[in-house]
Scaffold this motif. Structure first.
Motif, PDB file in Angstrom:
ATOM      1  N   ARG A 182       0.821  -1.214   0.000  1.00 48.25           N
ATOM      2  CA  ARG A 182       0.000   0.000   0.000  1.00 48.25           C
ATOM      3  C   ARG A 182       0.856   1.265   0.000  1.00 48.25           C
ATOM      4  N   ASP A 183       2.046   1.181   0.546  1.00 46.20           N
ATOM      5  CA  ASP A 183       2.918   2.358   0.606  1.00 46.20           C
ATOM      6  C   ASP A 183       3.255   2.887  -0.786  1.00 46.20           C
ATOM      7  N   ALA A 184       3.169   2.006  -1.783  1.00 49.93           N
ATOM      8  CA  ALA A 184       3.498   2.418  -3.156  1.00 49.93           C
ATOM      9  C   ALA A 184       2.277   2.889  -3.930  1.00 49.93           C
ATOM     10  N   SER A 238     -26.623   8.052  -6.817  1.00 48.83           N
ATOM     11  CA  SER A 238     -26.648   6.622  -6.513  1.00 48.83           C
ATOM     12  C   SER A 238     -25.932   6.226  -5.227  1.00 48.83           C
ATOM     13  N   ALA A 239     -25.202   7.154  -4.599  1.00 52.04           N
ATOM     14  CA  ALA A 239     -24.362   6.842  -3.426  1.00 52.04           C
ATOM     15  C   ALA A 239     -23.217   5.912  -3.787  1.00 52.04           C
ATOM     16  N   GLY A 240     -22.852   5.864  -5.075  1.00 56.26           N
ATOM     17  CA  GLY A 240     -21.725   5.048  -5.495  1.00 56.26           C
ATOM     18  C   GLY A 240     -20.391   5.704  -5.160  1.00 56.26           C
ATOM     19  N   LYS A 241     -19.430   4.887  -4.770  1.00 55.80           N
ATOM     20  CA  LYS A 241     -18.082   5.347  -4.432  1.00 55.80           C
ATOM     21  C   LYS A 241     -17.083   4.524  -5.250  1.00 55.80           C
ATOM     22  N   LEU A 242     -16.300   5.216  -6.068  1.00 51.93           N
ATOM     23  CA  LEU A 242     -15.300   4.556  -6.891  1.00 51.93           C
ATOM     24  C   LEU A 242     -13.942   4.664  -6.190  1.00 51.93           C
ATOM     25  N   PHE A 243     -13.456   3.532  -5.699  1.00 50.90           N
ATOM     26  CA  PHE A 243     -12.155   3.482  -5.036  1.00 50.90           C
ATOM     27  C   PHE A 243     -11.102   3.213  -6.113  1.00 50.90           C
ATOM     28  N   CYS A 244     -10.204   4.163  -6.316  1.00 50.26           N
ATOM     29  CA  CYS A 244      -9.174   4.050  -7.352  1.00 50.26           C
ATOM     30  C   CYS A 244      -7.805   3.915  -6.694  1.00 50.26           C
ATOM     31  N   TYR A 245      -6.979   3.058  -7.285  1.00 49.39           N
ATOM     32  CA  TYR A 245      -5.642   2.783  -6.764  1.00 49.39           C
ATOM     33  C   TYR A 245      -4.626   3.139  -7.845  1.00 49.39           C
ATOM     34  N   TRP A 246      -3.745   4.090  -7.529  1.00 51.99           N
ATOM     35  CA  TRP A 246      -2.796   4.623  -8.481  1.00 51.99           C
ATOM     36  C   TRP A 246      -1.366   4.304  -8.044  1.00 51.99           C
ATOM     37  N   LEU A 275      -0.067  -5.070 -12.854  1.00 54.61           N
ATOM     38  CA  LEU A 275       0.333  -4.347 -11.647  1.00 54.61           C
ATOM     39  C   LEU A 275      -0.416  -4.810 -10.405  1.00 54.61           C
ATOM     40  N   ALA A 276      -1.676  -5.208 -10.569  1.00 55.36           N
ATOM     41  CA  ALA A 276      -2.506  -5.525  -9.406  1.00 55.36           C
ATOM     42  C   ALA A 276      -1.927  -6.668  -8.587  1.00 55.36           C
ATOM     43  N   LEU A 277      -1.388  -7.687  -9.245  1.00 56.43           N
ATOM     44  CA  LEU A 277      -0.789  -8.805  -8.520  1.00 56.43           C
ATOM     45  C   LEU A 277       0.494  -8.368  -7.815  1.00 56.43           C
ATOM     46  N   LYS A 278       1.271  -7.552  -8.488  1.00 53.66           N
ATOM     47  CA  LYS A 278       2.522  -7.053  -7.909  1.00 53.66           C
ATOM     48  C   LYS A 278       2.258  -6.296  -6.615  1.00 53.66           C
ATOM     49  N   PHE A 279       1.187  -5.522  -6.574  1.00 49.87           N
ATOM     50  CA  PHE A 279       0.888  -4.692  -5.413  1.00 49.87           C
ATOM     51  C   PHE A 279      -0.152  -5.317  -4.480  1.00 49.87           C
ATOM     52  N   ASN A 280      -0.458  -6.604  -4.675  1.00 47.36           N
ATOM     53  CA  ASN A 280      -1.405  -7.304  -3.781  1.00 47.36           C
ATOM     54  C   ASN A 280      -2.708  -6.514  -3.627  1.00 47.36           C
ATOM     55  N   LEU A 281      -3.225  -6.032  -4.764  1.00 53.76           N
ATOM     56  CA  LEU A 281      -4.330  -5.079  -4.704  1.00 53.76           C
ATOM     57  C   LEU A 281      -5.592  -5.676  -4.090  1.00 53.76           C
ATOM     58  N   TYR A 282      -5.833  -6.956  -4.318  1.00 51.66           N
ATOM     59  CA  TYR A 282      -7.030  -7.575  -3.730  1.00 51.66           C
ATOM     60  C   TYR A 282      -7.015  -7.394  -2.214  1.00 51.66           C
ATOM     61  N   PHE A 283      -5.876  -7.659  -1.586  1.00 53.91           N
ATOM     62  CA  PHE A 283      -5.765  -7.592  -0.136  1.00 53.91           C
ATOM     63  C   PHE A 283      -5.739  -6.145   0.354  1.00 53.91           C
ATOM     64  N   VAL A 284      -5.013  -5.293  -0.366  1.00 50.52           N
ATOM     65  CA  VAL A 284      -4.951  -3.880   0.012  1.00 50.52           C
ATOM     66  C   VAL A 284      -6.345  -3.257  -0.031  1.00 50.52           C
TER      67      VAL A 284
END
Length: 355
Positions: A182-184, A238-246, A275-284
């Motif tokens: 997550r730090d990255a 809609s109360a939708g929230k888009l969580f974006c990871y950069w 990139l998602a696997l490299k940064f463990n995005l599912y868990f983050v």
């Protein structure tokens, strides 16, 4: 589209968008009584364990009889709601009569999908309605099939450190190692309808990320359209929230959640897998969502149906559904009764999550 369905966990706008922008191969409509339903060609082996599907492929005559397992099916419900959203004005017997008149007598297969069973997310009245509907349907010859496991995390902790402390030392250590990624990353929460989402090119990129996840999924059922996602992302009510990871200026992935009735309901994800696997995005992203729920004072994080094994390891508990199946052909009806337990792939997640 008005609010007020039985079993509703998300804004009704998701059902409206489902009707306006149907998945590929779906004929969707909202009936005059408010009931969402759709028809499509449905493969009865869709949710069967892959190992069983491979064994069946070795049976004599498989290419010939296999085609008989794909039927025109009328589904009661929507794939964009966690549970079957049903009109409040009809009692279970009257609703079943309507379904049989308008669907069951016209289609080889009718499925009332995702009925909750004693869900901790619903009121006593909603759970009672579903129980009475299941009882009435079984008395009329419907086949009751256990559905998937809906993952839920009650927000009964004040920090993710407190949440992690409930896990075993080895599990805690493993997750902390993954979460260093997550730090990255830079995390941004964008409300649906924000001016930035007016950029059609960016919405197209988000849709391609969704397609990447859909294409690698083991179960391919409802392929949602780009128009559907455009509708959701542009809907500021809609109360939708888009969580974006950069990572720097590069988008690694997103998940689209809805903050509704004191819950954060996780609906759709999209990844750049390089990139998602490299940064463990599912868990983050799991822990980012928990932190957001804590900050907002929410009661639960509703984490969806897929990947129950992984979600159990992340501290989720599970609540189940039932599907009610009406088969017009007596031979196929007997086969569905005989094989129905092979369709219940998630029942092992009924217990407590592992540590």
């Amino acid at each position: 589209m008005t609010e007020g369905y039985v079993n509703q966990l998300e804004p009704a706008g998701l059902i409206a968008a489902f009707a306006m922008h149907p998945p590929e191969g779906f004929d969707v409509r909202i009936a005059e009584n408010g009931l969402p339903l759709f028809t499509t060609q449905f493969d009865l082996l869709t949710t069967v364990d892959p190992a069983l599907r491979q064994r069946l492929a070795r049976w004599p005559g498989y290419p010939g009889w296999r085609k008989w397992l794909t039927l025109e099916t009328c589904f009661i419900g929507a794939t964009t709601s966690e549970y079957a959203c049903l009109p409040r004005q009809q009692d279970p017997a009257a609703l079943l009569h309507w379904i049989e008149t308008h669907c069951g007598d016209r289609h080889p297969l009718t499925i009332i999908k995702d009925l909750p069973v004693a869900s901790p997310l619903l009121s006593a009245d909603d759970n009672d309605y579903s129980r009475r509907l299941i009882d009435a349907a079984e008395a009329r010859g419907y086949i009751s099939v256990e559905g998937q496991a809906l993952a839920v995390v009650p927000i009964d902790f004040t920090s993710t450190d407190e949440f992690l402390a409930r896990m075993s030392r080895s599990r805690r250590r493993n997750l902390r190692r993954k979460l260093r990624s997550r730090d990255a990353l830079r995390v941004e929460v964008i409300p649906c309808g924000d001016d930035r989402l007016a950029n059609a090119g960016w919405r197209a990129q988000l849709y391609q990320f969704y397609l990447s996840v859909w294409q690698q999924s083991e179960v391919h059922f409802d392929l949602l359209s780009a128009g559907f996602f455009d509708h959701l992302l542009l809907d500021k009510h809609s109360a939708g929230k888009l969580f974006c990871y950069w990572h720097g200026e590069r988008l690694v992935g997103f998940n689209l959640c809805y903050q509704y009735q004191g819950r954060l309901v996780d609906k759709y994800i999209g990844f750049d897998y390089s990139l998602a696997l490299k940064f463990n995005l599912y868990f983050v992203s799991w822990f980012v969502n928990l932190e957001y729920a804590i900050e907002q004072g929410l009661q639960e994080y509703v984490a969806g149906w897929t990947d129950p094994e992984v979600k159990a390891s992340l501290g989720a508990s599970f609540t189940f559904t039932r599907h009610l199946v009406r088969v017009r052909n007596p031979i196929i009806r007997g086969a569905v009764r005989y094989f129905r337990h092979y369709l219940e792939s998630d029942n092992k997640w009924a217990g407590s999550p592992p540590t």
